[in-house]
Design a protein around this motif. Sequence first.
Motif, mmCIF file in Angstrom:
data_model
loop_
_atom_site.group_PDB
_atom_site.id
_atom_site.type_symbol
_atom_site.label_atom_id
_atom_site.label_comp_id
_atom_site.label_asym_id
_atom_site.label_seq_id
_atom_site.Cartn_x
_atom_site.Cartn_y
_atom_site.Cartn_z
ATOM 1 N N ALA A 472 0.830 -1.290 0.038
ATOM 2 C CA ALA A 472 -0.096 0.091 0.111
ATOM 3 C C ALA A 472 0.955 1.157 -0.178
ATOM 4 O O ALA A 472 0.218 2.361 -0.617
ATOM 5 C CB ALA A 472 -1.114 0.101 1.236
ATOM 6 N N LYS A 473 1.985 1.078 0.436
ATOM 7 C CA LYS A 473 2.948 2.327 0.531
ATOM 8 C C LYS A 473 3.517 2.612 -0.775
ATOM 9 O O LYS A 473 4.126 3.523 -1.087
ATOM 10 C CB LYS A 473 4.173 2.177 1.418
ATOM 11 C CG LYS A 473 3.672 2.043 3.079
ATOM 12 C CD LYS A 473 4.847 1.637 3.809
ATOM 13 C CE LYS A 473 4.527 1.613 5.192
ATOM 14 N NZ LYS A 473 5.758 1.577 6.295
ATOM 15 N N LYS A 474 3.469 1.753 -1.890
ATOM 16 C CA LYS A 474 3.907 2.097 -3.056
ATOM 17 C C LYS A 474 5.404 2.407 -3.234
ATOM 18 O O LYS A 474 5.839 3.349 -3.845
ATOM 19 C CB LYS A 474 3.017 3.292 -4.073
ATOM 20 C CG LYS A 474 1.756 2.940 -3.897
ATOM 21 C CD LYS A 474 1.096 1.843 -4.792
ATOM 22 C CE LYS A 474 -0.378 1.880 -4.875
ATOM 23 N NZ LYS A 474 -0.781 0.658 -5.721
ATOM 24 N N MET A 475 6.142 1.465 -2.503
ATOM 25 C CA MET A 475 7.830 1.577 -2.279
ATOM 26 C C MET A 475 8.193 1.313 -3.516
ATOM 27 O O MET A 475 8.055 0.481 -4.205
ATOM 28 C CB MET A 475 8.074 0.591 -1.187
ATOM 29 C CG MET A 475 7.492 0.797 0.051
ATOM 30 S SD MET A 475 7.876 -0.532 1.186
ATOM 31 C CE MET A 475 9.443 -0.234 1.322
ATOM 32 N N PRO A 476 8.888 2.491 -3.971
ATOM 33 C CA PRO A 476 9.480 2.304 -5.347
ATOM 34 C C PRO A 476 10.735 1.352 -5.424
ATOM 35 O O PRO A 476 11.094 0.736 -6.535
ATOM 36 C CB PRO A 476 10.275 3.769 -5.524
ATOM 37 C CG PRO A 476 10.501 4.099 -4.280
ATOM 38 C CD PRO A 476 9.321 3.723 -3.437
#
Length: 534
Positions: A472-476
């Motif tokens: 959910a944090k959309k970590m790159p």
Amino acid sequence: MKAFLMYRDRDFDPQQVLARRAKEIRRDQGPNLEQLLPWNEQALRQDLGLDILFNAMAAEDHFLFEVAKVAVLSSITDLDTIRYRQHVFSDCSKQEAIVRDIYRLAVETIEGERKNYFSFFARYPSGILSRAVSVLQMFVGSLKTLRTIADRHGDKFESDGFRRLFAMLRQELSEEYFARIEKHLKQLKFRKGVLISAELGRGNNGTNYVLRKPHEDKRHWIARLLPQKTPGYTFVLHPRDEAGARALSELRDQGVNLVANALAQSTDHILSFFEMLRTELAFYVGCLNLHRQLSDLRQPTCFPAPAPPGARKLSFSGVYDACLALSARRKVVGNDLDADGKELIVITGANTGGKSTFMRSLGLAQLMMQAGMFVPAETFAAEVRDGVFTHYKRGEDVTMESGKLDEELRRMSAIIDRITPHSMALFNESFAATNEREGSEIARQITNALADSGVKVCFVTHLYEFAHGLCAKKMPNAAFLRAERQADGTRTFRVIEGEPLQTSYGKDVYDGVFGPKHPHPVDRRAISTRAVGG
């Protein structure tokens, strides 16, 4: 003479490699370590199934097993050395019969030297000299065979390692060298007696004993057939004069002592060359054994493309668990992934869907690449890592001294004490021994800390809260994978990109027993899809 088939500038001595590796891992402990293999040797062998790999390389040869174990577990980070070994093995695969002949010659030479064991008389200079002459004669025969191989087949090899080895053999083992050695060995048999000079010291005791070169008889052959007068004073010992025989033997030992020591050192030098040649070739023979077995199973292999530390490189196609293929004796499913720039890989999905197998294949490929070997894949490119650490779930503590979570946290603490920013950490259903909320929080904090510091983290988990929270944090720097499943519920044992899946062991058992479309009255919706620990 040096082989230099594992490194450009030094020998591959397993004991030195282990000592150097242990010193790097635990600098604070000093040189007296309980074991010289990497600290987590047993964990790696258990979690990645490395003994299956080592046994395949060894082909029931204990020496090959030990060399393979040291070479793989003491993985190197120097890119030039990795490529150097790849080129050497490329030659080995093209000229397998020749390489195996050289290895067999080294083994037979070493075994032949051991058969010339020291007897009771080998404690004396005469005995040492006699054994050294016998061993050197055998060594000369082996060296001649090596020189013949270099002359006949040297041009077939292309790698720097083999070209330098064969060039050294041609330069050092010339015809003049062999002629000179054979002449000396013939003289050292003393078929015409021993010529010794000495001086008189204090009390008329002998001193400065020197072995002299025998006089050459330059007379015509007819003159040599005629009887001749004794050229000097002589005496004859009585057959029962034991004291006189002992005195003459001591005189002889005094004269040949220096030569005996020099010759013994020469045999040790040549023996060390054959031992090192055997050790370094053993690694490549083990690779040949493994490659042949994987080829028989029609499994692909390739030379990986190593990248320097910090390159954040990880991409491959068709990577598979070689140990699974070897144990199952059948072709297994491979996986593809492009995770360049990623520090975190999270894998979710159904049980027995191929998640743990995928992670084992990744760890195994990393270790094999950093040993300078081929890898079980169609293509493989990754940055080198200075350590591979595994944290897999374990069984209950049979002593009942601690719970599973305590045991997991202790192992994690030990890893943290040794891991570096350029390491790789593989987690398999870790921290699932407690409830999901606590386990997810522990996993999240540890994973974030490791990934933020640069550690490559691969995490197989059923903790949905943990996996979904990271996604959910959309970590790159994160990639999310899941076990692929067909619409009818069957599994392909392939891992694909996708968001975390909600799974539970109970649901997997039900599907395995009844099938997803089984006409059973049990309400499948009543089975929780939230993971509770694996």
